[in-house]
Design a protein around this motif. Structure first.
Motif, PDB file in Angstrom:
ATOM      1  N   PRO A  76       0.824  -1.206   0.000  1.00  0.00           N
ATOM      2  CA  PRO A  76       0.000   0.000   0.000  1.00  0.00           C
ATOM      3  C   PRO A  76       0.862   1.262   0.000  1.00  0.00           C
ATOM      4  O   PRO A  76       1.433   1.650   1.021  1.00  0.00           O
ATOM      5  CB  PRO A  76      -0.808  -0.120   1.296  1.00  0.00           C
ATOM      6  N   GLY A  77       1.031   1.863  -1.160  1.00  0.00           N
ATOM      7  CA  GLY A  77       1.789   3.106  -1.272  1.00  0.00           C
ATOM      8  C   GLY A  77       3.288   2.958  -1.171  1.00  0.00           C
ATOM      9  O   GLY A  77       4.004   3.943  -1.007  1.00  0.00           O
ATOM     10  N   THR A  78       3.805   1.748  -1.258  1.00  0.00           N
ATOM     11  CA  THR A  78       5.242   1.545  -1.116  1.00  0.00           C
ATOM     12  C   THR A  78       5.711   0.405  -1.988  1.00  0.00           C
ATOM     13  O   THR A  78       4.904  -0.381  -2.506  1.00  0.00           O
ATOM     14  CB  THR A  78       5.603   1.256   0.358  1.00  0.00           C
ATOM     15  N   VAL A  79       7.028   0.314  -2.186  1.00  0.00           N
ATOM     16  CA  VAL A  79       7.644  -0.795  -2.908  1.00  0.00           C
ATOM     17  C   VAL A  79       8.842  -1.271  -2.107  1.00  0.00           C
ATOM     18  O   VAL A  79       9.652  -0.454  -1.661  1.00  0.00           O
ATOM     19  CB  VAL A  79       8.102  -0.378  -4.324  1.00  0.00           C
ATOM     20  N   SER A  80       8.960  -2.571  -1.893  1.00  0.00           N
ATOM     21  CA  SER A  80      10.079  -3.124  -1.144  1.00  0.00           C
ATOM     22  C   SER A  80      10.705  -4.264  -1.924  1.00  0.00           C
ATOM     23  O   SER A  80       9.999  -5.012  -2.606  1.00  0.00           O
ATOM     24  CB  SER A  80       9.608  -3.649   0.216  1.00  0.00           C
ATOM     25  N   ASP A 124      -2.863  -4.414  -3.778  1.00  0.00           N
ATOM     26  CA  ASP A 124      -2.257  -3.424  -2.898  1.00  0.00           C
ATOM     27  C   ASP A 124      -2.922  -2.054  -3.053  1.00  0.00           C
ATOM     28  O   ASP A 124      -2.641  -1.138  -2.312  1.00  0.00           O
ATOM     29  CB  ASP A 124      -0.753  -3.293  -3.193  1.00  0.00           C
ATOM     30  N   GLN A 125      -3.805  -1.930  -4.023  1.00  0.00           N
ATOM     31  CA  GLN A 125      -4.502  -0.670  -4.272  1.00  0.00           C
ATOM     32  C   GLN A 125      -5.722  -0.969  -5.117  1.00  0.00           C
ATOM     33  O   GLN A 125      -5.826  -2.028  -5.714  1.00  0.00           O
ATOM     34  CB  GLN A 125      -3.582   0.315  -4.996  1.00  0.00           C
ATOM     35  N   GLU A 126      -6.628  -0.050  -5.210  1.00  0.00           N
ATOM     36  CA  GLU A 126      -7.843  -0.291  -5.967  1.00  0.00           C
ATOM     37  C   GLU A 126      -7.884   0.480  -7.275  1.00  0.00           C
ATOM     38  O   GLU A 126      -8.914   0.672  -7.867  1.00  0.00           O
ATOM     39  CB  GLU A 126      -9.070   0.066  -5.115  1.00  0.00           C
ATOM     40  N   THR A 127      -6.707   0.914  -7.753  1.00  0.00           N
ATOM     41  CA  THR A 127      -6.617   1.546  -9.064  1.00  0.00           C
ATOM     42  C   THR A 127      -5.567   0.802  -9.852  1.00  0.00           C
ATOM     43  O   THR A 127      -4.806   0.001  -9.318  1.00  0.00           O
ATOM     44  CB  THR A 127      -6.221   3.031  -8.969  1.00  0.00           C
ATOM     45  N   THR A 128      -5.477   1.063 -11.145  1.00  0.00           N
ATOM     46  CA  THR A 128      -4.496   0.374 -11.980  1.00  0.00           C
ATOM     47  C   THR A 128      -3.188   1.145 -12.078  1.00  0.00           C
ATOM     48  O   THR A 128      -2.273   0.721 -12.761  1.00  0.00           O
ATOM     49  CB  THR A 128      -5.056   0.178 -13.402  1.00  0.00           C
ATOM     50  N   ALA A 129      -3.084   2.299 -11.400  1.00  0.00           N
ATOM     51  CA  ALA A 129      -1.839   3.062 -11.454  1.00  0.00           C
ATOM     52  C   ALA A 129      -0.808   2.422 -10.537  1.00  0.00           C
ATOM     53  O   ALA A 129      -1.115   2.035  -9.412  1.00  0.00           O
ATOM     54  CB  ALA A 129      -2.090   4.506 -11.024  1.00  0.00           C
ATOM     55  N   ALA A 130       0.413   2.321 -10.997  1.00  0.00           N
ATOM     56  CA  ALA A 130       1.471   1.719 -10.194  1.00  0.00           C
ATOM     57  C   ALA A 130       2.011   2.732  -9.198  1.00  0.00           C
ATOM     58  O   ALA A 130       2.101   3.918  -9.498  1.00  0.00           O
ATOM     59  CB  ALA A 130       2.604   1.237 -11.099  1.00  0.00           C
ATOM     60  N   PRO A 131       2.385   2.298  -7.988  1.00  0.00           N
ATOM     61  CA  PRO A 131       2.975   3.233  -7.024  1.00  0.00           C
ATOM     62  C   PRO A 131       4.366   3.644  -7.462  1.00  0.00           C
ATOM     63  O   PRO A 131       5.036   2.935  -8.206  1.00  0.00           O
ATOM     64  CB  PRO A 131       3.029   2.407  -5.735  1.00  0.00           C
ATOM     65  N   SER A 132       4.796   4.800  -7.020  1.00  0.00           N
ATOM     66  CA  SER A 132       6.146   5.261  -7.338  1.00  0.00           C
ATOM     67  C   SER A 132       7.138   4.578  -6.417  1.00  0.00           C
ATOM     68  O   SER A 132       6.913   4.511  -5.202  1.00  0.00           O
ATOM     69  CB  SER A 132       6.248   6.785  -7.155  1.00  0.00           C
ATOM     70  N   PRO A 133       8.247   4.065  -6.965  1.00  0.00           N
ATOM     71  CA  PRO A 133       9.230   3.398  -6.112  1.00  0.00           C
ATOM     72  C   PRO A 133       9.824   4.363  -5.089  1.00  0.00           C
ATOM     73  O   PRO A 133      10.049   5.527  -5.401  1.00  0.00           O
ATOM     74  CB  PRO A 133      10.305   2.929  -7.111  1.00  0.00           C
ATOM     75  N   ARG A 134      10.042   3.876  -3.887  1.00  0.00           N
ATOM     76  CA  ARG A 134      10.693   4.675  -2.846  1.00  0.00           C
ATOM     77  C   ARG A 134      12.167   4.397  -2.854  1.00  0.00           C
ATOM     78  O   ARG A 134      12.660   3.527  -3.560  1.00  0.00           O
ATOM     79  CB  ARG A 134      10.071   4.347  -1.493  1.00  0.00           C
TER      80      ARG A 134
END
Length: 201
Positions: free
Chosen positions: A100-104, A186-196
């Protein structure tokens, strides 16, 4: 009612059933996810081989041989480019996983344990396919690594994991019908989160 009119209903029902079977068997192909890796597919010639010129470099020959021997059988004879990107991530030993809002970056063994906590991602059809030769040399064989490789590709083929345009992996839910929406869990949209910044650790 004309004979043509009487046939229309059953014909439409048969078409819908056919579409449902296609979607269940190959969701990545018949209802392509909204990422670039699923817009281009590697499809061999009728004999199941990729056309390779005589002057093709050895590393390219090895690449296409791997596709023919390993990925074509898993993906029913046609491979989305995203599958080759997934293969690269697995060979690196860790998976960039969206939360959710993150990438690891998650080591493969931890990622396999994470998948084990999601019973809805069970996929049948595993077999004793050829070793993917990720780190196996000679007679050395890492069965755990092979199992993870195979399981991830089975999940991907079934649409339970997707790679976005940044090669980040998302747990997903494929559409239940043609024209339906892909869900990223991890989200309810098809947009990918930005990598941290953790992606570069």
């Amino acid at each position: 009612m004309s004979a043509k009119g009487r046939r229309a209903g059953p014909d439409k029902q048969a078409a819908r059933r056919r579409q449902q079977r296609q979607l269940a068997k190959a969701p990545l192909f018949y209802e392509r996810p909204p990422f670039q890796g699923y817009q281009e597919w590697l499809i061999p010639q009728a004999d199941g081989r990729f056309e390779v010129n005589s002057d093709t470099p050895p590393e390219s020959r090895a690449y296409f041989a791997r596709l023919e021997q390993l990925l074509l059988p898993l993906y029913d004879g046609r491979i989305p480019l995203a599958a080759t990107y997934l293969d690269d991530r697995i060979s690196e030993g860790s998976i960039p996983l969206a939360g959710p809002g993150t990438v690891s970056k998650v080591p493969l063994d931890q990622f396999a344990a994470h998948l084990g906590d999601h019973g809805n991602h069970a996929v049948t059809g595993h077999d004793s396919s050829p070793c993917p030769q990720l780190s196996c040399t000679g007679e050395d064989h890492d069965q755990a690594e092979h199992t993870i490789w195979q399981h991830l590709h089975h999940l991907h083929r079934a649409g339970f994991v997707l790679l976005d345009d940044l090669d980040v992996l998302h747990l997903a839910q494929p559409p239940r019908q043609r024209g339906g929406r892909w869900r990223l869990l991890d989200q309810e949209t098809t947009a990918a989160p930005s990598p941290r910044s953790s992606m570069d650790d």
